[in-house]
Design a protein around this motif. Structure first.
Motif, PDB file in Angstrom:
ATOM      1  N   ARG A 148      -6.827  -0.172  -7.038  1.00  0.00           N
ATOM      2  CA  ARG A 148      -6.485  -0.963  -8.217  1.00  0.00           C
ATOM      3  C   ARG A 148      -7.721  -1.568  -8.878  1.00  0.00           C
ATOM      4  O   ARG A 148      -7.867  -1.556 -10.098  1.00  0.00           O
ATOM      5  CB  ARG A 148      -5.508  -2.066  -7.814  1.00  0.00           C
ATOM      6  CG  ARG A 148      -4.944  -2.870  -8.976  1.00  0.00           C
ATOM      7  CD  ARG A 148      -3.891  -3.856  -8.523  1.00  0.00           C
ATOM      8  NE  ARG A 148      -4.431  -4.870  -7.629  1.00  0.00           N
ATOM      9  CZ  ARG A 148      -4.158  -4.947  -6.341  1.00  0.00           C
ATOM     10  NH1 ARG A 148      -3.339  -4.069  -5.788  1.00  0.00           N
ATOM     11  NH2 ARG A 148      -4.682  -5.878  -5.587  1.00  0.00           N
ATOM     12  N   GLN A 149      -8.636  -2.087  -8.080  1.00  0.00           N
ATOM     13  CA  GLN A 149      -9.791  -2.805  -8.612  1.00  0.00           C
ATOM     14  C   GLN A 149     -10.925  -1.882  -9.041  1.00  0.00           C
ATOM     15  O   GLN A 149     -11.620  -2.174 -10.017  1.00  0.00           O
ATOM     16  CB  GLN A 149     -10.321  -3.788  -7.556  1.00  0.00           C
ATOM     17  CG  GLN A 149      -9.341  -4.861  -7.125  1.00  0.00           C
ATOM     18  CD  GLN A 149      -9.411  -6.096  -7.997  1.00  0.00           C
ATOM     19  OE1 GLN A 149     -10.099  -6.117  -9.011  1.00  0.00           O
ATOM     20  NE2 GLN A 149      -8.696  -7.131  -7.610  1.00  0.00           N
ATOM     21  N   THR A 162      -9.300 -10.581  -1.261  1.00  0.00           N
ATOM     22  CA  THR A 162      -9.620  -9.406  -2.083  1.00  0.00           C
ATOM     23  C   THR A 162      -9.500  -9.666  -3.576  1.00  0.00           C
ATOM     24  O   THR A 162     -10.188  -9.039  -4.378  1.00  0.00           O
ATOM     25  CB  THR A 162      -8.699  -8.233  -1.703  1.00  0.00           C
ATOM     26  OG1 THR A 162      -7.331  -8.627  -1.886  1.00  0.00           O
ATOM     27  CG2 THR A 162      -8.896  -7.839  -0.244  1.00  0.00           C
ATOM     28  N   GLU A 163      -8.630 -10.586  -3.991  1.00  0.00           N
ATOM     29  CA  GLU A 163      -8.406 -10.793  -5.415  1.00  0.00           C
ATOM     30  C   GLU A 163      -9.477 -11.659  -6.067  1.00  0.00           C
ATOM     31  O   GLU A 163      -9.535 -11.763  -7.289  1.00  0.00           O
ATOM     32  CB  GLU A 163      -7.023 -11.431  -5.642  1.00  0.00           C
ATOM     33  CG  GLU A 163      -5.857 -10.594  -5.137  1.00  0.00           C
ATOM     34  CD  GLU A 163      -5.778  -9.250  -5.825  1.00  0.00           C
ATOM     35  OE1 GLU A 163      -6.141  -9.164  -7.011  1.00  0.00           O
ATOM     36  OE2 GLU A 163      -5.350  -8.274  -5.167  1.00  0.00           O
ATOM     37  N   THR A 222       0.828  -1.205   0.000  1.00  0.00           N
ATOM     38  CA  THR A 222       0.000   0.000   0.000  1.00  0.00           C
ATOM     39  C   THR A 222       0.864   1.258   0.000  1.00  0.00           C
ATOM     40  O   THR A 222       0.584   2.226  -0.719  1.00  0.00           O
ATOM     41  CB  THR A 222      -0.937  -0.004   1.216  1.00  0.00           C
ATOM     42  OG1 THR A 222      -1.800  -1.155   1.146  1.00  0.00           O
ATOM     43  CG2 THR A 222      -1.801   1.243   1.252  1.00  0.00           C
ATOM     44  N   TRP A 250      -5.888  -2.223  -2.804  1.00  0.00           N
ATOM     45  CA  TRP A 250      -6.656  -3.133  -3.644  1.00  0.00           C
ATOM     46  C   TRP A 250      -7.922  -2.478  -4.170  1.00  0.00           C
ATOM     47  O   TRP A 250      -8.384  -2.784  -5.275  1.00  0.00           O
ATOM     48  CB  TRP A 250      -6.993  -4.414  -2.891  1.00  0.00           C
ATOM     49  CG  TRP A 250      -7.559  -4.205  -1.522  1.00  0.00           C
ATOM     50  CD1 TRP A 250      -6.863  -3.956  -0.382  1.00  0.00           C
ATOM     51  CD2 TRP A 250      -8.943  -4.202  -1.162  1.00  0.00           C
ATOM     52  NE1 TRP A 250      -7.736  -3.801   0.681  1.00  0.00           N
ATOM     53  CE2 TRP A 250      -9.008  -3.956   0.233  1.00  0.00           C
ATOM     54  CE3 TRP A 250     -10.124  -4.391  -1.871  1.00  0.00           C
ATOM     55  CZ2 TRP A 250     -10.205  -3.887   0.921  1.00  0.00           C
ATOM     56  CZ3 TRP A 250     -11.329  -4.332  -1.180  1.00  0.00           C
ATOM     57  CH2 TRP A 250     -11.360  -4.082   0.198  1.00  0.00           C
TER      58      TRP A 250
END
Length: 315
Positions: free
Chosen positions: A296-297, A238-239, A12, A293
């Protein structure tokens, strides 16, 4: 100069580093797990003149910063170099010195370490959120069997850790997620008394929301709702989920900002759920939560907002 307080493994903080470099803003990243290599020094004279200094890119400099981001600090990782008998003592010495260093810095923090620690208090979070106008599920935090049993028997309930759900046994690590309870029996009494737990009324949720507040900006993200995430979306990691940016009703967005401000913070990661009647429920706030995340997502410019605050370009 801007100070980033983190650890060498924190991805992060890498997002903040990239944004600072993009803007050409000078900074120093202080990784707590490498503090033994940083040459941190405190000096004080007979006259009372005190100062801190540390190594920056091989050069000793005075520890003066205009702002600092307290992200994910750590203690030096010296376990392999020390006799096991001395690990706790050495860790205690490092914790004392690092905490003194952080508290000595006269700069703008995002957020102040002492206020982050205070904001971790879950009972305080729930009481404050309710008093400010958030809807919160009825809850009790206890290690008393009678109280826990009465609460669970009075309606659908979940249980979750009060502080940390990470369970370690040697090299093996597990996570205790929020779990739906189907009842408590007398056989559970001994285990219930061992540790306090949050027992909370279960909400039939339509969606999960992670709200990231940075200064006066609110970034709302909806997290995929599927059967496996019905109780706790973190079970999948999270992925394995999908995310999209959403807008909150303005009064709710203002509430989120006001809660972060009331805790004395400049940043907060708030978990909300929305039920099938479009009512929003506050679950908790992480005063120093993960957000890379989500950026990014969901494409939310959280790093840029954090740097805006650190550079004084935004409140």
């Amino acid at each position: 100069m801007i100070l980033l307080v983190s650890n060498s493994r924190d991805i992060t903080t890498d997002f903040i580093v990239a944004e600072l470099r993009r803007r050409g803003v000078p900074f120093h990243r202080f990784n707590g797990d490498l503090a033994d290599r940083a040459g941190l020094i405190f000096s004080v004279s007979e006259e009372g003149n005190a100062s801190w200094s540390l190594m920056v890119e091989g050069h000793r400099v005075q520890a003066t910063f205009r702002s600092a981001y307290f992200r994910r600090p750590a203690l030096p990782d010296l376990g392999s170099e020390l006799d096991v008998r001395f690990v706790d003592q050495v860790n205690g010495e490092w914790a004392a010195l690092l905490n003194s260093f952080y508290s000595s810095l006269d700069c703008r923090w995002l957020s102040d370490p002492s206020l982050i620690a205070k904001a971790e208090d879950k009972p305080r979070q729930l009481a404050l959120a309710a008093s400010m106008g958030f809807s919160i599920p009825t809850a009790t935090i206890t290690n008393e069997f009678a109280q826990a049993s009465a609460f669970v028997s009075s309606g659908p309930a979940v249980a979750k850790p009060l502080r940390s759900g990470r369970l370690s046994r040697g090299a093996e690590e597990q996570i205790a997620f929020t779990s739906l309870l189907d009842g408590i029996s007398a056989l559970d009494e001994a285990s219930i008394r061992v540790s306090p737990v949050i027992y909370q009324r279960a909400v039939k949720k339509a969606r999960d929301l992670r709200i990231t507040v940075v200064g006066a900006r609110v970034f709302a993200c909806e997290i995929t709702q599927i059967d496996a995430t019905e109780i706790d979306w973190r079970r999948l990691g999270t992925e394995q989920l999908s995310y999209r940016a959403v807008d909150l009703p303005p009064p709710l967005a203002d509430l989120c900002i006001n809660l972060v401000n009331a805790l004395g913070l400049g940043f907060g990661a708030i978990d909300l759920v929305q039920d099938w009647e479009d009512r929003y429920w506050f679950l908790e706030i992480n005063p120093n939560g993960q957000w890379a995340w989500i950026e990014r997502q969901a494409g939310l410019p959280i790093a840029a907002a954090i740097v805006d605050v650190l550079t004084g370009e935004a409140d």
